[in-house]
Design a protein around this motif. Structure first.
Motif, PDB file in Angstrom:
ATOM      1  N   CYS A  94       0.808  -1.225   0.000  1.00  0.00           N
ATOM      2  CA  CYS A  94       0.000   0.000   0.000  1.00  0.00           C
ATOM      3  C   CYS A  94       0.835   1.267   0.000  1.00  0.00           C
ATOM      4  O   CYS A  94       0.305   2.365  -0.163  1.00  0.00           O
ATOM      5  CB  CYS A  94      -0.946   0.011   1.199  1.00  0.00           C
ATOM      6  N   GLY A  95       2.150   1.142   0.196  1.00  0.00           N
ATOM      7  CA  GLY A  95       3.024   2.306   0.167  1.00  0.00           C
ATOM      8  C   GLY A  95       3.169   3.033   1.482  1.00  0.00           C
ATOM      9  O   GLY A  95       3.849   4.060   1.550  1.00  0.00           O
ATOM     10  N   SER A  96       2.562   2.551   2.550  1.00  0.00           N
ATOM     11  CA  SER A  96       2.704   3.212   3.846  1.00  0.00           C
ATOM     12  C   SER A  96       4.117   3.048   4.382  1.00  0.00           C
ATOM     13  O   SER A  96       4.819   2.095   4.028  1.00  0.00           O
ATOM     14  CB  SER A  96       1.694   2.632   4.847  1.00  0.00           C
ATOM     15  N   PHE A  97       4.530   3.950   5.239  1.00  0.00           N
ATOM     16  CA  PHE A  97       5.888   3.900   5.774  1.00  0.00           C
ATOM     17  C   PHE A  97       5.917   4.556   7.143  1.00  0.00           C
ATOM     18  O   PHE A  97       5.028   5.340   7.511  1.00  0.00           O
ATOM     19  CB  PHE A  97       6.863   4.620   4.848  1.00  0.00           C
ATOM     20  N   ILE A  98       6.953   4.239   7.889  1.00  0.00           N
ATOM     21  CA  ILE A  98       7.198   4.868   9.186  1.00  0.00           C
ATOM     22  C   ILE A  98       8.697   4.846   9.444  1.00  0.00           C
ATOM     23  O   ILE A  98       9.376   3.880   9.105  1.00  0.00           O
ATOM     24  CB  ILE A  98       6.428   4.143  10.320  1.00  0.00           C
ATOM     25  N   THR A  99       9.215   5.927  10.000  1.00  0.00           N
ATOM     26  CA  THR A  99      10.653   6.038  10.254  1.00  0.00           C
ATOM     27  C   THR A  99      10.970   5.651  11.694  1.00  0.00           C
ATOM     28  O   THR A  99      10.150   5.812  12.598  1.00  0.00           O
ATOM     29  CB  THR A  99      11.144   7.468   9.994  1.00  0.00           C
ATOM     30  N   GLN A 100      12.171   5.161  11.886  1.00  0.00           N
ATOM     31  CA  GLN A 100      12.633   4.694  13.193  1.00  0.00           C
ATOM     32  C   GLN A 100      14.011   5.272  13.482  1.00  0.00           C
ATOM     33  O   GLN A 100      15.012   4.842  12.887  1.00  0.00           O
ATOM     34  CB  GLN A 100      12.699   3.174  13.209  1.00  0.00           C
ATOM     35  N   PRO A 101      14.135   6.281  14.370  1.00  0.00           N
ATOM     36  CA  PRO A 101      15.460   6.796  14.742  1.00  0.00           C
ATOM     37  C   PRO A 101      16.287   5.726  15.437  1.00  0.00           C
ATOM     38  O   PRO A 101      15.754   4.804  16.066  1.00  0.00           O
ATOM     39  CB  PRO A 101      15.137   7.955  15.691  1.00  0.00           C
ATOM     40  N   LEU A 102      17.594   5.871  15.329  1.00  0.00           N
ATOM     41  CA  LEU A 102      18.488   4.891  15.941  1.00  0.00           C
ATOM     42  C   LEU A 102      18.828   5.227  17.381  1.00  0.00           C
ATOM     43  O   LEU A 102      19.326   4.361  18.112  1.00  0.00           O
ATOM     44  CB  LEU A 102      19.785   4.799  15.127  1.00  0.00           C
ATOM     45  N   SER A 103      18.573   6.473  17.790  1.00  0.00           N
ATOM     46  CA  SER A 103      18.974   6.879  19.129  1.00  0.00           C
ATOM     47  C   SER A 103      17.937   7.832  19.719  1.00  0.00           C
ATOM     48  O   SER A 103      17.239   8.547  18.987  1.00  0.00           O
ATOM     49  CB  SER A 103      20.347   7.563  19.094  1.00  0.00           C
ATOM     50  N   GLU A 104      17.850   7.814  21.029  1.00  0.00           N
ATOM     51  CA  GLU A 104      17.009   8.742  21.778  1.00  0.00           C
ATOM     52  C   GLU A 104      17.896   9.640  22.631  1.00  0.00           C
ATOM     53  O   GLU A 104      18.922   9.198  23.154  1.00  0.00           O
ATOM     54  CB  GLU A 104      16.021   7.992  22.667  1.00  0.00           C
TER      55      GLU A 104
END
Length: 489
Positions: free
Chosen positions: A342-352
């Motif tokens: 469906c083309g959906s996406f979400i980003t995930q940072p490597l650090s907090e």
């Protein structure tokens, strides 16, 4: 009338044809080599006799090469000559125009910075004398030191010297000796011997040799064929603190994940994904790679503009030194989970990052993943891409200044309208990574798309539409005619 060289070519073709036939048929004799030498000797005699009979005719290959070896190219205020073997791409004029506009604005900031430093040192007497009016084509005592690492014919550096005010010195380098000779020839042709210097050296070694604090360049411009990654390590060390680094990468097929994701990983250290946002992801992959090289030397980058243009990517960043801010590179580096269904996406940072006492910060590994094994919308398995840069791609204030500079000098830039449209569109983007395309959403839900102009008619919806992450990577913005352009606001 048969010329000397055409007659020679005919004799060569016939002779070599007979020799190939004899060898192929198996009747070649040991005296074939002697026959070849005899034929060559005979050809020389034919040439000499022809020249005696036709002394005014000279159509030798050498004469033809000398007559057609160079072609004249005019762009901006520069007129150069270059070998016909060197490909001149008029499409790249936009690249050169926008680079001149960015460096011209950077020159003003540079001289203001020098002025502030002089005032802090109480050198009031030299401030007025050295801060003279910026004049194009003249060497300024406190002006910019610019390096073009891959000069080719020197067109870009010649234009720098003729169109950018506030320049102290320009070094135009190329590894090829013939290219360096052509560069010097074009410098002399445009009377820039006092401002532009030709260099013949390996670009990386030249930058490594100028990485000392007092030898660093104010501006480094890299515009190679293909990727610029081999020059990143040297470039981030050769530019001064707060200096401008201009980078072009033309390997769009690699960066956009066109069937060779492993090639992108080996060169940039990131895995691309095939998606509608592949061009913006390519920009973020380049920025992450550039920042990774800079952070090794306690340096960090601040993007001024990151553009996807035609078949290449053009990036303008400032490079600073700071150990604390260099650590934040982990906070704005991350991965993306993309659903091919469906083309959906979400980003995930490597650090907090969390603030502690004073100006200290605590960095820890981010919690994740943010998605399940399959997409909650269509059930397809997610693809993982990255790592990539998740911070802002542009400095809106700086781009507004560049647009103002371009509009203030009508007729100077042949691609002024495109520069205005491109930077205006980039300034309206969100800082949120990646984007959706409206036609892609309609395709996913199998609906007939409405016209964008029709959607924009209700004034109630207009503020909401401004927040849609429409991107300059699309064709509308590339032409500079996007409906949400500055003129429509």
């Amino acid at each position: 009338m048969i010329s000397r060289w055409s007659l020679t070519q005919r004799v060569c073709d016939v002779s070599l044809k007979h020799m190939r036939l004899s060898r192929w048929s198996g009747i070649c004799r040991p005296n074939v080599l002697f026959n070849e030498k005899l034929i060559i000797s005979s050809l020389h005699n034919i040439s000499k006799r022809f020249m005696m009979d036709n002394p005014n005719q000279d159509d030798s290959p050498h004469a033809t090469v000398q007559a057609t070896q160079f072609q004249q190219v005019s762009e901006g205020k520069a007129t150069i000559v270059q070998p016909e073997s060197v490909f001149y791409n008029p499409v790249q004029q936009f690249n050169r125009d926008i680079t001149i506009a960015f460096i011209s604005e950077f020159a003003k900031d540079h001289l203001e910075h020098v002025k502030e430093q002089r005032l802090k040192k109480n050198e009031l007497d030299t401030v007025t004398d050295d801060m003279a009016e910026l004049v194009v084509g003249k060497s300024h005592p406190n002006g910019l030191r610019i390096l073009e690492g891959l000069g080719a014919s020197g067109l870009r550096s010649v234009r720098f010297g003729l169109e950018i005010p506030g320049v102290k010195k320009i070094v135009c380098n190329d590894f090829d000796k013939q290219a360096a000779e052509v560069i010097q020839r074009n410098i002399d042709r445009n009377n820039l011997q006092h401002l532009v210097e030709a260099s013949c050296a390996d670009a990386s070694m030249l930058m490594y040799q100028n990485k000392r604090f007092e030898d660093r360049f104010d501006v480094v411009d890299l515009d190679p064929y293909g990727t610029a990654v081999p020059f990143f390590d040297a470039a981030v060390q050769a530019v001064r603190d707060g200096g401008l680094l201009c980078v072009t990468c033309t390997d769009a097929a690699v960066l956009c994940g066109a069937n060779v994701p492993e090639k992108c990983f080996t060169m940039y250290g990131s895995m691309p994904v095939k998606s509608r946002f592949c061009h913006e992801m390519a920009l973020r992959v380049i920025l992450r790679c550039l920042e990774a090289h800079a952070s090794k030397y306690s340096r960090y980058i601040v993007p001024l503009a990151s553009l996807s243009v035609d078949f290449y990517f053009r990036i303008f960043v400032k490079v600073y030194t700071g150990q604390l801010k260099a650590k934040f590179s982990a906070a704005h580096t991350g991965m993306v989970y993309h659903c091919p269904g469906c083309g959906s996406f979400i980003t995930q940072p490597l650090s907090e990052v969390s603030a502690t006492k004073g100006d200290n910060y605590r960095f820890s590994a981010a919690k994740g993943p943010k998605v399940s094994e399959v997409c909650v919308h269509c059930g397809s398995h997610h693809r993982i891409g990255g790592p990539m840069y998740l911070g802002p791609l542009h400095d809106r204030g700086y781009m507004e200044r560049v647009i103002g500079h371009v509009l203030s000098e009508p007729g100077k830039f042949g691609t002024a309208k495109r520069i205005e449209g491109m930077l205006s569109m980039a300034g309206e983007e969100l800082d949120t990574p990646l984007y959706w395309e409206i036609d892609g959403l309609y395709q996913t839900v199998h609906c007939e798309p409405m016209k964008l102009v029709t959607i924009m008619l209700p004034s109630v919806l207009f503020p909401c539409l401004q927040k849609l992450p429409e991107n300059r990577c699309t064709k509308l913005c590339d032409l500079g005619h996007h409906p949400c352009s500055r003129q429509k606001q």
